[in-house]
Design a protein around this motif. Sequence first.
Motif, mmCIF file in Angstrom:
data_model
loop_
_atom_site.group_PDB
_atom_site.id
_atom_site.type_symbol
_atom_site.label_atom_id
_atom_site.label_comp_id
_atom_site.label_asym_id
_atom_site.label_seq_id
_atom_site.Cartn_x
_atom_site.Cartn_y
_atom_site.Cartn_z
ATOM 1 N N LYS A 372 0.806 -1.236 0.000
ATOM 2 C CA LYS A 372 0.000 0.000 0.000
ATOM 3 C C LYS A 372 0.837 1.284 0.000
ATOM 4 C CE LYS A 372 -4.058 -2.141 2.097
ATOM 5 N NZ LYS A 372 -3.591 -3.516 1.875
ATOM 6 N N PRO A 373 1.751 1.407 -0.961
ATOM 7 C CA PRO A 373 2.490 2.664 -1.082
ATOM 8 C C PRO A 373 1.584 3.753 -1.664
ATOM 9 C CG PRO A 373 3.021 1.238 -2.910
ATOM 10 C CD PRO A 373 2.141 0.428 -1.992
ATOM 11 N N ASP A 374 2.005 5.014 -1.530
ATOM 12 C CA ASP A 374 1.234 6.106 -2.119
ATOM 13 C C ASP A 374 1.237 6.024 -3.638
ATOM 14 O OD1 ASP A 374 0.768 7.026 0.412
ATOM 15 O OD2 ASP A 374 2.326 8.572 0.369
ATOM 16 N N ARG A 375 2.381 5.611 -4.195
ATOM 17 C CA ARG A 375 2.508 5.554 -5.645
ATOM 18 C C ARG A 375 3.562 4.523 -6.005
ATOM 19 N NH1 ARG A 375 4.972 10.266 -9.499
ATOM 20 N NH2 ARG A 375 6.474 10.260 -7.785
ATOM 21 N N ILE A 376 3.341 3.766 -7.086
ATOM 22 C CA ILE A 376 4.326 2.797 -7.564
ATOM 23 C C ILE A 376 4.928 3.308 -8.866
ATOM 24 C CG2 ILE A 376 4.695 0.468 -8.476
ATOM 25 C CD1 ILE A 376 2.485 -0.506 -6.610
ATOM 26 N N ASP A 470 6.359 6.889 -1.651
ATOM 27 C CA ASP A 470 6.411 6.245 -2.968
ATOM 28 C C ASP A 470 7.185 4.934 -2.895
ATOM 29 O OD1 ASP A 470 4.981 8.250 -4.180
ATOM 30 O OD2 ASP A 470 6.746 9.290 -4.983
ATOM 31 N N LEU A 471 6.978 4.098 -3.903
ATOM 32 C CA LEU A 471 7.730 2.846 -4.030
ATOM 33 C C LEU A 471 8.279 2.766 -5.446
ATOM 34 C CD1 LEU A 471 6.866 -0.647 -2.689
ATOM 35 C CD2 LEU A 471 7.565 -0.411 -5.074
ATOM 36 N N LEU A 472 9.565 2.522 -5.556
ATOM 37 C CA LEU A 472 10.226 2.331 -6.846
ATOM 38 C C LEU A 472 10.678 0.887 -6.963
ATOM 39 C CD1 LEU A 472 11.610 3.158 -9.506
ATOM 40 C CD2 LEU A 472 13.574 3.944 -8.138
ATOM 41 N N LEU A 473 10.185 0.205 -8.001
ATOM 42 C CA LEU A 473 10.643 -1.156 -8.308
ATOM 43 C C LEU A 473 11.521 -1.087 -9.549
ATOM 44 C CD1 LEU A 473 10.490 -4.256 -7.767
ATOM 45 C CD2 LEU A 473 8.649 -4.310 -9.456
ATOM 46 N N VAL A 474 12.789 -1.454 -9.399
ATOM 47 C CA VAL A 474 13.717 -1.524 -10.525
ATOM 48 C C VAL A 474 13.854 -3.008 -10.878
ATOM 49 C CG1 VAL A 474 16.042 -1.023 -11.324
ATOM 50 C CG2 VAL A 474 14.885 0.561 -9.779
ATOM 51 N N ALA A 475 13.282 -3.385 -12.003
ATOM 52 C CA ALA A 475 13.117 -4.807 -12.310
ATOM 53 C C ALA A 475 13.964 -5.233 -13.508
ATOM 54 C CB ALA A 475 11.643 -5.103 -12.582
ATOM 55 N N GLY A 476 14.279 -6.536 -13.522
ATOM 56 C CA GLY A 476 14.880 -7.156 -14.692
ATOM 57 C C GLY A 476 16.263 -7.707 -14.492
ATOM 58 N N LYS A 477 17.124 -6.991 -13.744
ATOM 59 C CA LYS A 477 18.508 -7.414 -13.646
ATOM 60 C C LYS A 477 18.893 -7.917 -12.257
ATOM 61 C CE LYS A 477 21.587 -5.129 -15.863
ATOM 62 N NZ LYS A 477 21.977 -6.355 -16.607
ATOM 63 N N GLY A 478 18.203 -7.443 -11.233
ATOM 64 C CA GLY A 478 18.408 -7.997 -9.898
ATOM 65 C C GLY A 478 19.852 -7.967 -9.444
ATOM 66 N N HIS A 479 20.414 -9.148 -9.213
ATOM 67 C CA HIS A 479 21.772 -9.296 -8.687
ATOM 68 C C HIS A 479 22.847 -9.029 -9.726
ATOM 69 C CE1 HIS A 479 20.902 -12.999 -10.830
ATOM 70 N NE2 HIS A 479 22.206 -13.122 -10.979
ATOM 71 N N GLU A 480 22.495 -8.953 -11.003
ATOM 72 C CA GLU A 480 23.510 -8.855 -12.055
ATOM 73 C C GLU A 480 24.350 -7.595 -11.889
ATOM 74 O OE1 GLU A 480 21.127 -11.196 -15.650
ATOM 75 O OE2 GLU A 480 21.388 -9.037 -15.761
ATOM 76 N N ASP A 481 25.645 -7.721 -12.151
ATOM 77 C CA ASP A 481 26.546 -6.574 -12.043
ATOM 78 C C ASP A 481 27.137 -6.223 -13.409
ATOM 79 O OD1 ASP A 481 28.283 -8.665 -12.442
ATOM 80 O OD2 ASP A 481 29.478 -8.315 -10.634
ATOM 81 N N TYR A 482 26.384 -6.480 -14.445
ATOM 82 C CA TYR A 482 26.852 -6.209 -15.805
ATOM 83 C C TYR A 482 25.660 -5.863 -16.689
ATOM 84 C CZ TYR A 482 25.037 -10.892 -16.584
ATOM 85 O OH TYR A 482 24.221 -11.991 -16.644
ATOM 86 N N GLN A 483 25.963 -5.268 -17.838
ATOM 87 C CA GLN A 483 24.967 -5.036 -18.877
ATOM 88 C C GLN A 483 25.566 -5.474 -20.204
ATOM 89 O OE1 GLN A 483 23.535 -0.971 -19.360
ATOM 90 N NE2 GLN A 483 21.530 -1.691 -20.029
ATOM 91 N N LEU A 484 24.796 -6.223 -20.987
ATOM 92 C CA LEU A 484 25.254 -6.739 -22.270
ATOM 93 C C LEU A 484 24.748 -5.818 -23.368
ATOM 94 C CD1 LEU A 484 24.469 -10.520 -21.640
ATOM 95 C CD2 LEU A 484 26.657 -9.338 -21.339
ATOM 96 N N ILE A 485 25.674 -5.069 -23.966
ATOM 97 C CA ILE A 485 25.343 -4.128 -25.043
ATOM 98 C C ILE A 485 26.214 -4.477 -26.238
ATOM 99 C CG2 ILE A 485 25.272 -1.714 -25.759
ATOM 100 C CD1 ILE A 485 24.907 -0.943 -22.842
ATOM 101 N N GLY A 486 25.572 -4.850 -27.344
ATOM 102 C CA GLY A 486 26.329 -5.368 -28.473
ATOM 103 C C GLY A 486 27.018 -6.647 -28.051
ATOM 104 N N ASN A 487 28.304 -6.722 -28.310
ATOM 105 C CA ASN A 487 29.078 -7.893 -27.879
ATOM 106 C C ASN A 487 29.934 -7.574 -26.658
ATOM 107 O OD1 ASN A 487 28.239 -9.725 -29.960
ATOM 108 N ND2 ASN A 487 29.473 -8.518 -31.396
#
Length: 511
Positions: A372-376, A470-487
């Motif tokens: 029950k946050p004010d805004r998601i 407010d509540l901010l959910l940053v989703a998709g990568k979680g524990h990952e410490d990298y980003q794959l861009i191109g190769n």
Amino acid sequence: MTTGHSINISTLVKKLTPRAIIGPANGEISALHYNSRQVVPGSTFFALRGVAADGHRFIDDALQRGAKAIVYETERPLPPQVTGILVDDARQALALASACYYDDPTKDMLVIGITGTNGKTTVSYLLETLLSSAGRRPAVIGTVNYRFEGQLLASTHTTPESLDLQELAARFHRAGADTLILEVSSHALEQRRVDGIAFDLGIFTNLTPEHLDYHGDLETYFQAKCRLFTGLGSRGPRQAIIDIDDSYGQRLAKQCQGLWSCGLSQEADVHPTVSDISLEGIKASIASPAGDFELCSALRGEFNLSNLLCASAAGLALGLAPAKVAEGLAEATAVPGRLEPVENALGALILVDYAHTADALDKALAAVTDLKPDRIITLFGCGGDRDRSKRPVMGEVAARHSALVVVTSDNPRTEDPGAIIDDIRLGLERVFKGQWSQQQAAEKGCGGYVVIVDRRAAIDFAVSQLGKGDLLLVAGKGHEDYQLIGNQRLHFDDREELRRALQEREGCHGA
């Protein structure tokens, strides 16, 4: 990597039941390899057929590097001093040969395999804590890392290739591990990476659309998961933990021996009679064939109650008393990248989650809605070079649960990030009417979405919009410490970026 002792070709052949042996049938082998670039003189090369390449193309390279034996599926001429081992399935042969080479390290360990679309990692952490509290010494091989007590290794795959898996198991067993907890992916099951391992306990969490770019359809994906319970050799696990809230779990339960069903349904063997899920965590009264108990956990969300039920059923199936299960699970803390909180001075709740499927995102957002946050505000993207069909579904899920959605890049790989976002947009606009500019989003605050392709800039914007409650959910990568861009594999950690953005915002306000 896989050297250190030798084994006779004849010993390997007994494990592989090949179609034919060409050349010398005896001789010492110094190492096993499936990458021709790692072959050293006196070793065996396994020619695996992969999605991107066929190992048979690299046999000549392996021979030039001194391979003494070649395991292949298609016969071809070899030098007379080299042994050719012709098999029907080189991946299965590698799994069985690897177990033999490392003297079958899992035979003296309690082996638990966890499979399912979502929940594998959380259940593995829960079981690690539970079994440690009960006096066992578990090693874990999974998505976040490979670990045993003081040893911590970076994870390259949820389930490593069979040769690497057996080497890890041998390493951990030598260090004193008496239990092995394995997250078992559908790719690993399809590619026979865990063949030759006799699982004592198998756990199925759930099944929702994922990896359809690889498996083709949901039924094929399900059948791959089923192999953990029905198709790894002479027998399945002695006991099976199946979440029967899932329709595929209900199907699988009918095929399993030693079944302990679990779930929110009162029909499950292990189920809650009463539950309370809040910002502080989960409290539930659990009924089971072994006796009832009270469960308390710092984890949040109904989906984590399901994960706790899987871990509870596993503990009970392994003979732990209900009170011991309750005590052990109460010790479990937050799992990296699974609704992981990021502290801040804004009076907001910021959570980082690995949710990268429509079902996982829906469950994560349902869990935070219950707080029950004010805004998601939801920030997410979708991976490139992967199943496109889930993108609009994830967009609609995010829009349905959120006041504001910030769409960005995940791991675009070699795909155009803009094209990925266009797919997501199709789902967003089933709920929201058109894209906002950042200025419009800042002014209106509720009922729309913005697109910021650069993930770092997207996090900066999302943090700039946060207010108390407010509540901010940053989703998709979680524990990952990298980003794959191109190769390229670039360092990027959502948690680090959030802390940086928060510091910068606090610095600006304090100036």
